[in-house]
Design a protein around this motif. Structure first.
Motif, PDB file in Angstrom:
ATOM      1  N   THR A  33     -52.694 -61.132 -97.653  1.00  0.00           N
ATOM      2  CA  THR A  33     -52.478 -59.798 -97.099  1.00  0.00           C
ATOM      3  C   THR A  33     -51.751 -59.924 -95.768  1.00  0.00           C
ATOM      4  O   THR A  33     -51.835 -60.951 -95.090  1.00  0.00           O
ATOM      5  N   ASP A  34     -51.063 -58.878 -95.399  1.00  0.00           N
ATOM      6  CA  ASP A  34     -50.349 -58.830 -94.134  1.00  0.00           C
ATOM      7  C   ASP A  34     -51.353 -58.867 -92.987  1.00  0.00           C
ATOM      8  O   ASP A  34     -52.359 -58.163 -93.010  1.00  0.00           O
ATOM      9  N   CYS A  39     -53.963 -66.529 -94.136  1.00  0.00           N
ATOM     10  CA  CYS A  39     -52.750 -66.503 -94.952  1.00  0.00           C
ATOM     11  C   CYS A  39     -51.572 -67.090 -94.175  1.00  0.00           C
ATOM     12  O   CYS A  39     -50.729 -67.789 -94.749  1.00  0.00           O
ATOM     13  N   THR A  61     -44.213 -64.680-101.266  1.00  0.00           N
ATOM     14  CA  THR A  61     -45.517 -64.154-100.852  1.00  0.00           C
ATOM     15  C   THR A  61     -45.772 -62.823-101.543  1.00  0.00           C
ATOM     16  O   THR A  61     -44.863 -62.016-101.713  1.00  0.00           O
ATOM     17  N   ASP A  63     -48.448 -59.557-101.405  1.00  0.00           N
ATOM     18  CA  ASP A  63     -49.485 -58.900-100.625  1.00  0.00           C
ATOM     19  C   ASP A  63     -50.476 -58.265-101.585  1.00  0.00           C
ATOM     20  O   ASP A  63     -50.107 -57.408-102.393  1.00  0.00           O
TER      21      ASP A  63
END
Length: 105
Positions: A33-34, A39, A61, A63
């Protein structure tokens, strides 16, 4: 200790189907996730591992919050970041040695 799931072809297809992407050859996926600090660390670790091999795969990537499947978000949310590579899932925590085993099984 990392949680590697060998030959995850079916589950990988199901996960990728929840995003607007299709499984591409020579592509690894990092699911997270952002704003997730784990991450970010995982991205750096994977990039470091890929930098030492000739003709490395592309790292894309994904999300988790972009998934169209809320059940997937619930199931995988506590396991991110997750590396999808060579038909395997590698759940965090993982390090260079774990990634090297995927590169050179």
């Amino acid at each position: 200790m990392s949680h590697a799931h060998p030959d995850g072809t079916q589950i990988i297809a199901e996960i990728l189907a929840c995003f607007t992407t299709t499984h591409a050859a020579k592509t690894w996926y990092l699911l997270g996730t952002d704003g997730c600090h784990l991450c970010q660390i995982a991205t750096q670790t994977v990039n470091q591992a890929l930098s030492i091999i000739t003709n490395p795969p592309t790292l894309a990537t994904l999300d988790l919050s972009d998934s169209s499947d809320l059940l997937l978000v619930d199931m995988l949310g506590s396991s991110i970041p997750i590396l999808i590579a060579n038909n395997r899932l590698l759940c965090y925590p993982f390090g260079l040695m774990d990634i090297t085993q995927i590169i050179n099984p």
